[in-house]
Motif scaffolding. Structure first.
Motif, PDB file in Angstrom:
ATOM      1  N   MET A   1       0.837  -1.185   0.000  1.00  0.00           N
ATOM      2  CA  MET A   1       0.000   0.000   0.000  1.00  0.00           C
ATOM      3  C   MET A   1       0.886   1.255   0.000  1.00  0.00           C
ATOM      4  N   ALA A   2       0.604   2.157  -0.906  1.00  0.00           N
ATOM      5  CA  ALA A   2       1.415   3.367  -1.053  1.00  0.00           C
ATOM      6  C   ALA A   2       1.071   4.378   0.039  1.00  0.00           C
ATOM      7  N   ASN A   3       2.102   5.075   0.505  1.00  0.00           N
ATOM      8  CA  ASN A   3       1.877   6.138   1.483  1.00  0.00           C
ATOM      9  C   ASN A   3       1.275   7.347   0.790  1.00  0.00           C
ATOM     10  N   LYS A   4       0.383   8.037   1.486  1.00  0.00           N
ATOM     11  CA  LYS A   4      -0.200   9.247   0.927  1.00  0.00           C
ATOM     12  C   LYS A   4       0.810  10.374   1.022  1.00  0.00           C
ATOM     13  N   THR A   5       0.802  11.230   0.019  1.00  0.00           N
ATOM     14  CA  THR A   5       1.725  12.365   0.009  1.00  0.00           C
ATOM     15  C   THR A   5       0.971  13.655  -0.249  1.00  0.00           C
ATOM     16  N   LEU A   6       1.593  14.753   0.142  1.00  0.00           N
ATOM     17  CA  LEU A   6       1.064  16.088  -0.092  1.00  0.00           C
ATOM     18  C   LEU A   6       2.128  16.890  -0.837  1.00  0.00           C
ATOM     19  N   LYS A   7       1.710  17.690  -1.796  1.00  0.00           N
ATOM     20  CA  LYS A   7       2.635  18.617  -2.453  1.00  0.00           C
ATOM     21  C   LYS A   7       2.403  19.980  -1.818  1.00  0.00           C
ATOM     22  N   VAL A   8       3.463  20.534  -1.244  1.00  0.00           N
ATOM     23  CA  VAL A   8       3.378  21.800  -0.533  1.00  0.00           C
ATOM     24  C   VAL A   8       4.240  22.827  -1.245  1.00  0.00           C
ATOM     25  N   GLN A   9       3.673  24.021  -1.469  1.00  0.00           N
ATOM     26  CA  GLN A   9       4.391  25.089  -2.163  1.00  0.00           C
ATOM     27  C   GLN A   9       4.504  26.303  -1.260  1.00  0.00           C
ATOM     28  N   LEU A  10       5.703  26.881  -1.192  1.00  0.00           N
ATOM     29  CA  LEU A  10       5.922  28.136  -0.474  1.00  0.00           C
ATOM     30  C   LEU A  10       5.597  29.276  -1.430  1.00  0.00           C
ATOM     31  N   PHE A  11       4.587  30.076  -1.102  1.00  0.00           N
ATOM     32  CA  PHE A  11       4.213  31.169  -2.008  1.00  0.00           C
ATOM     33  C   PHE A  11       4.447  32.542  -1.404  1.00  0.00           C
ATOM     34  N   ARG A  12       4.889  32.586  -0.157  1.00  0.00           N
ATOM     35  CA  ARG A  12       5.152  33.863   0.492  1.00  0.00           C
ATOM     36  C   ARG A  12       6.443  33.747   1.297  1.00  0.00           C
ATOM     37  N   SER A  13       7.238  34.791   1.309  1.00  0.00           N
ATOM     38  CA  SER A  13       8.529  34.764   1.983  1.00  0.00           C
ATOM     39  C   SER A  13       8.366  34.744   3.503  1.00  0.00           C
ATOM     40  N   PRO A  14       9.196  33.950   4.190  1.00  0.00           N
ATOM     41  CA  PRO A  14       9.146  33.927   5.647  1.00  0.00           C
ATOM     42  C   PRO A  14       9.888  35.086   6.318  1.00  0.00           C
ATOM     43  N   ILE A  15      10.432  36.003   5.528  1.00  0.00           N
ATOM     44  CA  ILE A  15      11.122  37.167   6.096  1.00  0.00           C
ATOM     45  C   ILE A  15      10.109  37.992   6.890  1.00  0.00           C
ATOM     46  N   GLY A  16      10.468  38.341   8.102  1.00  0.00           N
ATOM     47  CA  GLY A  16       9.599  39.173   8.939  1.00  0.00           C
ATOM     48  C   GLY A  16       8.567  38.394   9.710  1.00  0.00           C
ATOM     49  N   THR A  17       8.618  37.072   9.671  1.00  0.00           N
ATOM     50  CA  THR A  17       7.661  36.264  10.427  1.00  0.00           C
ATOM     51  C   THR A  17       8.299  35.808  11.735  1.00  0.00           C
ATOM     52  N   GLN A  18       7.505  35.175  12.570  1.00  0.00           N
ATOM     53  CA  GLN A  18       8.001  34.691  13.856  1.00  0.00           C
ATOM     54  C   GLN A  18       9.059  33.613  13.646  1.00  0.00           C
ATOM     55  N   PRO A  19      10.059  33.565  14.539  1.00  0.00           N
ATOM     56  CA  PRO A  19      11.120  32.560  14.400  1.00  0.00           C
ATOM     57  C   PRO A  19      10.598  31.118  14.362  1.00  0.00           C
ATOM     58  N   LYS A  20       9.561  30.812  15.135  1.00  0.00           N
ATOM     59  CA  LYS A  20       9.007  29.455  15.119  1.00  0.00           C
ATOM     60  C   LYS A  20       8.388  29.132  13.763  1.00  0.00           C
ATOM     61  N   HIS A  21       7.803  30.129  13.115  1.00  0.00           N
ATOM     62  CA  HIS A  21       7.205  29.913  11.804  1.00  0.00           C
ATOM     63  C   HIS A  21       8.290  29.687  10.755  1.00  0.00           C
TER      64      HIS A  21
END
Length: 61
Positions: A1-21
């Motif tokens: 049985m194949a594992n399910k996968t997700l395709k994730v795209q970064l569309f916004r820069s993490p500059i200026g966000t919280q360090p945990k993010h």
């Protein structure tokens, strides 16, 4: 049985966000805007996507 996968795209820069993010984006393996990664569909990955949902998209296909 194949594992399910997700395709994730970064569309916004993490500059200026919280360090945990920034760490969540790095943990997802994303570094450049527009980059797409195929990740395993696990609760931990879902949680990271949920935390930074304003910066990433789950891409169809």
């Amino acid at each position: 049985m194949a594992n399910k996968t997700l395709k994730v795209q970064l569309f916004r820069s993490p500059i200026g966000t919280q360090p945990k993010h920034k760490l969540c984006v790095k943990g997802l393996g994303l570094s450049k805007v527009g980059q797409v990664r195929e990740l395993e569909d696990t609760p931990s990955v879902r949680g990271m996507i949920n935390k930074v949902n304003y910066m990433v998209r789950v891409v169809e296909g």
